[in-house]
Design a protein around this motif. Sequence first.
Motif, PDB file in Angstrom:
ATOM      1  N   CYS A  10       0.832  -1.207   0.000  1.00 13.47           N
ATOM      2  CA  CYS A  10       0.000   0.000   0.000  1.00 13.47           C
ATOM      3  C   CYS A  10       0.869   1.260   0.000  1.00 13.47           C
ATOM      4  CB  CYS A  10      -0.897  -0.017   1.230  1.00 13.47           C
ATOM      5  SG  CYS A  10      -1.926   1.450   1.366  1.00 13.47           S
ATOM      6  N   CYS A  12       0.672   3.516   2.048  1.00 12.95           N
ATOM      7  CA  CYS A  12       0.979   3.889   3.433  1.00 12.95           C
ATOM      8  C   CYS A  12       2.148   3.073   3.973  1.00 12.95           C
ATOM      9  CB  CYS A  12      -0.247   3.693   4.326  1.00 12.95           C
ATOM     10  SG  CYS A  12      -0.604   1.977   4.728  1.00 12.95           S
ATOM     11  N   ASN A  14       2.120  -0.242   4.398  1.00 13.27           N
ATOM     12  CA  ASN A  14       1.639  -1.530   4.878  1.00 13.27           C
ATOM     13  C   ASN A  14       1.576  -2.531   3.730  1.00 13.27           C
ATOM     14  OD1 ASN A  14       0.503  -3.336   6.741  1.00 13.27           O
ATOM     15  ND2 ASN A  14      -1.576  -2.818   6.079  1.00 13.27           N
ATOM     16  N   CYS A  26      -6.722  -1.432   1.763  1.00 11.22           N
ATOM     17  CA  CYS A  26      -5.728  -1.648   2.812  1.00 11.22           C
ATOM     18  C   CYS A  26      -6.393  -1.698   4.186  1.00 11.22           C
ATOM     19  CB  CYS A  26      -4.708  -0.504   2.776  1.00 11.22           C
ATOM     20  SG  CYS A  26      -3.585  -0.474   4.176  1.00 11.22           S
ATOM     21  N   ARG A  28      -5.113  -1.146   6.918  1.00  7.53           N
ATOM     22  CA  ARG A  28      -4.578  -0.148   7.832  1.00  7.53           C
ATOM     23  C   ARG A  28      -5.126   1.253   7.526  1.00  7.53           C
ATOM     24  NH1 ARG A  28       1.788   0.277   9.232  1.00  7.53           N
ATOM     25  NH2 ARG A  28       1.982   1.974   7.757  1.00  7.53           N
ATOM     26  N   CYS A  29      -5.081   1.651   6.257  1.00  5.23           N
ATOM     27  CA  CYS A  29      -5.473   3.030   5.934  1.00  5.23           C
ATOM     28  C   CYS A  29      -6.712   3.098   5.055  1.00  5.23           C
ATOM     29  CB  CYS A  29      -4.320   3.774   5.287  1.00  5.23           C
ATOM     30  SG  CYS A  29      -3.978   3.223   3.613  1.00  5.23           S
TER      31      CYS A  29
HETATM   32 ZN   LIG Z   1      -2.567   1.492   3.593  1.00  5.69          ZN
END
Ligand SMILES: [Zn+2]
Length: 145
Positions: A10, A12, A14, A26, A28-29
Amino acid sequence: MDEVWILVKCICGNSFGSRRSSFSSCPRCGSSKGKTQTEFQSSESLAGAVAASNLPAQISQEVESRIAAEESRRAAVEEKARGGPEAIRRIMRQSTGDDGMLTLETLAVELEKEGYDDPSAEQAIGQAELGGILVRAGPDSWSWL
Ligand SMILES: [Zn+2]
């Protein structure tokens, strides 16, 4: 029918795994702008790759914070040892001649060698006199009690 799994990196930072047929955002984000890094034929090999690609960042963070904690601890210990009365006492001991006499001059030299400008030799001796450790034995020499 064989499922194809993808390792997605990703934006970000991750990395996560997904089915290629149902690429997800993703975890995470929430971004779906990740790039497919590698394709895998099984979810097991994908899982290993996801772990491996996320692990280094976690480990380096852990190591960094551990090193930082260790360094600040060591700095505190050194700070204490440097300015502490034990350190001054040690320097006074090593400034003492074979005759058991400590002179202002030799102490000043030793303190300077160890990088101290505070306390001065006069101050260190004065404190030792007050503490009953040294007694004046001559105009410029002291002996240990
Ligand atoms: Zn992400």
